[in-house]
Motif scaffolding. Structure first.
Motif, PDB file in Angstrom:
ATOM      1  N   UNK A 121      24.132 -13.306  44.128  1.00  0.00           N
ATOM      2  CA  UNK A 121      23.033 -12.955  45.020  1.00  0.00           C
ATOM      3  C   UNK A 121      22.408 -14.207  45.600  1.00  0.00           C
ATOM      4  N   UNK A 122      21.887 -14.081  46.806  1.00  0.00           N
ATOM      5  CA  UNK A 122      21.226 -15.190  47.486  1.00  0.00           C
ATOM      6  C   UNK A 122      19.733 -14.957  47.428  1.00  0.00           C
ATOM      7  N   UNK A 123      19.012 -16.010  47.072  1.00  0.00           N
ATOM      8  CA  UNK A 123      17.559 -15.928  47.027  1.00  0.00           C
ATOM      9  C   UNK A 123      17.052 -15.788  48.460  1.00  0.00           C
ATOM     10  N   UNK A 124      16.235 -14.754  48.705  1.00  0.00           N
ATOM     11  CA  UNK A 124      15.762 -14.477  50.066  1.00  0.00           C
ATOM     12  C   UNK A 124      14.839 -15.572  50.589  1.00  0.00           C
ATOM     13  N   UNK A 125      14.068 -16.220  49.711  1.00  0.00           N
ATOM     14  CA  UNK A 125      13.117 -17.244  50.158  1.00  0.00           C
ATOM     15  C   UNK A 125      13.806 -18.559  50.493  1.00  0.00           C
ATOM     16  N   UNK A 126      14.747 -18.985  49.636  1.00  0.00           N
ATOM     17  CA  UNK A 126      15.362 -20.306  49.826  1.00  0.00           C
ATOM     18  C   UNK A 126      16.733 -20.232  50.483  1.00  0.00           C
ATOM     19  N   UNK A 127      17.410 -19.105  50.399  1.00  0.00           N
ATOM     20  CA  UNK A 127      18.750 -18.977  50.941  1.00  0.00           C
ATOM     21  C   UNK A 127      19.816 -19.594  50.038  1.00  0.00           C
ATOM     22  N   UNK A 128      19.414 -19.924  48.802  1.00  0.00           N
ATOM     23  CA  UNK A 128      20.339 -20.552  47.867  1.00  0.00           C
ATOM     24  C   UNK A 128      20.846 -19.549  46.853  1.00  0.00           C
ATOM     25  N   UNK A 129      22.038 -19.837  46.327  1.00  0.00           N
ATOM     26  CA  UNK A 129      22.583 -18.997  45.274  1.00  0.00           C
ATOM     27  C   UNK A 129      22.170 -19.550  43.910  1.00  0.00           C
ATOM     28  N   UNK A 130      21.868 -18.688  42.975  1.00  0.00           N
ATOM     29  CA  UNK A 130      21.485 -19.181  41.645  1.00  0.00           C
ATOM     30  C   UNK A 130      22.694 -19.785  40.922  1.00  0.00           C
ATOM     31  N   UNK A 131      22.408 -20.757  40.068  1.00  0.00           N
ATOM     32  CA  UNK A 131      23.452 -21.406  39.272  1.00  0.00           C
ATOM     33  C   UNK A 131      23.383 -20.862  37.860  1.00  0.00           C
ATOM     34  N   UNK A 132      24.512 -20.506  37.315  1.00  0.00           N
ATOM     35  CA  UNK A 132      24.577 -19.993  35.952  1.00  0.00           C
ATOM     36  C   UNK A 132      25.275 -21.010  35.074  1.00  0.00           C
TER      37      UNK A 132
END
Length: 134
Positions: A121-132
């Motif tokens: 999923x892409x964070x709507x505020x930053x446009x970045x994908x979370x890192x796991x």
């Protein structure tokens, strides 16, 4: 850093004997300790560019571990590493064994292809994908 002592010896070739009080010593550190270079960065650059020899071969491994019995070649000089009498020898690790390369593409192992079923999923505020990490 290892303490060393320089002694001129007359062996088969003209070596300068380096007596180590502990081993191993990294190649870049040895060049600094012997005052052959001014800085560690200069040592690493000279090693990387092929200006240093270890055991009669060009060595480009900056942090290569050197032991008693090794020969360092630099700037036309040969240095023979020895271990002081009161030092405890550190066993040299075995050389890595290189695997034989397959001769034809038929013998090469098949790589499994994994399909990625869903995108992160892409964070709507930053446009970045979370890192796991786990």
């Amino acid at each position: 850093m290892a303490a060393i002592e320089l002694r001129e010896t007359n062996m088969n070739e003209d070596f300068i004997e380096i007596e180590l009080e502990e081993e191993p010593i990294e190649l870049c550190n040895l060049l600094k300790v012997l005052d052959l270079v001014e800085t560690g960065g200069q040592a690493k650059a000279l090693i990387g560019e092929g200006y240093v020899g270890v055991n009669y071969e060009i060595c480009t491994i900056k942090r290569k571990k050197l032991y008693s019995g090794d020969v360092l070649a630099f700037d036309g000089e040969l240095f023979q590493l020895t271990l002081s009498e009161d030092a405890t020898p550190n066993p040299r690790p075995p050389e890595p064994v290189q695997k034989a390369q397959p001769q034809s593409s038929e013998e090469a192992p098949k790589k499994s292809k994994r399909k990625r079923t869903k995108k992160p999923k892409v964070d709507e505020k930053t446009g970045r994908r979370p890192i796991s990490f786990g």
